[in-house]
Design an enzyme around this catalytic site. Structure first.
Site, short mmCIF file in Angstrom:
data_model
loop_
_atom_site.label_atom_id
_atom_site.label_comp_id
_atom_site.label_asym_id
_atom_site.label_seq_id
_atom_site.Cartn_x
_atom_site.Cartn_y
_atom_site.Cartn_z
N SER A 68 0.81 -1.21 0.00
CA SER A 68 0.00 0.00 0.00
C SER A 68 0.85 1.27 0.00
O SER A 68 0.34 2.36 -0.30
CB SER A 68 -0.93 0.01 1.22
OG SER A 68 -0.19 0.08 2.42
N GLN A 71 1.80 3.58 -3.64
CA GLN A 71 0.96 4.62 -4.23
C GLN A 71 1.54 6.02 -4.04
O GLN A 71 1.23 6.94 -4.78
CB GLN A 71 -0.45 4.51 -3.62
CG GLN A 71 -1.37 5.69 -3.84
CD GLN A 71 -1.62 6.46 -2.55
OE1 GLN A 71 -0.93 6.28 -1.54
NE2 GLN A 71 -2.61 7.34 -2.59
N CYS A 176 4.96 24.38 20.82
CA CYS A 176 4.23 25.65 20.96
C CYS A 176 3.00 25.66 20.05
O CYS A 176 1.99 26.30 20.36
CB CYS A 176 5.13 26.83 20.60
SG CYS A 176 6.46 27.17 21.77
N CYS A 190 -3.22 7.54 7.50
CA CYS A 190 -3.56 7.49 6.08
C CYS A 190 -4.40 6.26 5.77
O CYS A 190 -5.27 6.29 4.90
CB CYS A 190 -2.28 7.47 5.25
SG CYS A 190 -1.32 8.99 5.30
#
Length: 257
Positions: A68, A71, A176, A190
């Site tokens: 995967s 891609q 910060c 993802c």
């Protein structure tokens, strides 16, 4: 330091830029960049850092190549599936430019080992990892080590890139910006949300450009680090806007720096 004739030819398009020049190219050659994450953001960032002639690269990733990944993670091929990403990345560099020193570190960065893993005279750390716990560990360690940080992230069609120097007076660190609420390991991924491969490439390339800004600071006209200026990308619109991140006086990452 002078560049050998073959290096002058290789980087001629940089050297003729008044904003970079010979001095800037020498600065790139002498730089040491630590890349945290060799995946979606790390792959294109690595390609452009190596293409720019950054002389030393430390490549950190504890993951292995999966189908995967192909891609969007542009340095990998089907033959690499199952192999450690950091090792494949180092081998890619060796094929692309044998003059660059590339070291693979197959290890996950955390609060317990960040200072050790990121140390070693880095000019800059470029963080393109995929979780907040690692990002914050990297940021805190960069502040303690006195090393600039280029941070790049994205999800779906949104991306962000910024240079941080929390070790310098009045400059913010990455903590910060995000605060303390994201030290946990869990975060969006993802795999769950999806991501457009070309968007990853754009953010990774821009991260490399931001890192080059830091490396060239003091050596070339292009070298404005733009500390704390967060670039927000919307790939659907498309649009780009800038947010100035202020230093948090109570930030536990840099308030004592």
């Amino acid at each position: 330091m002078t560049l050998a004739p073959d290096r002058l030819d290789r980087f001629a398009r940089h050297i003729v830029l008044p904003e970079v020049g010979g001095a800037g190219q020498v600065a790139l050659t002498q730089a040491h960049v630590v890349l945290v994450g060799c995946g979606g953001i790390g792959s294109p960032a690595l390609q452009y850092l190596a293409g720019a002639g950054v002389g030393r690269l430390t490549l950190i990733d504890d993951d292995v190549v999966d189908a995967s990944n192909l891609q969007r993670q542009t340095i990998f091929t089907p033959a690499d599936i199952g192999r450690p990403k950091a090792e494949v990345a180092a081998q890619w560099v060796a094929r692309f430019d044998p003059a660059i020193e590339a070291r693979a570190v197959v290890e996950r960065v955390g609060m317990d080992n960040a200072a050790r893993v990121l140390g070693g005279g880095a000019s800059l750390v470029l963080d393109g990892c995929d979780n907040f716990a690692t990002r914050l560990a990297v940021s805190d360690s960069c502040v303690k080590l006195g090393v600039p940080l280029t941070s790049a992230a994205l999800g779906r069609f949104q991306g962000q890139v910024a240079n941080f120097a929390g070790h310098l007076p009045d400059q913010p660190c990455y903590r910060c910006w995000v605060g303390d609420a994201f030290d946990a390991e869990d975060c969006d991924t993802c795999a769950a949300d999806g991501v457009l491969g070309a968007m990853v490439g754009m953010i990774g390339a821009y991260a490399a450009m931001s890192a080059i800004r830091v490396i060239l600071a003091g050596h070339a006209a292009f070298g404005d680090p733009q500390w704390g200026q967060l670039q927000l990308f919307d790939g659907l619109a498309p649009s780009l806007r800038t947010i100035r991140v202020p230093r948090d006086a109570e930030c536990r990452g840099c308030s004592a720096a």
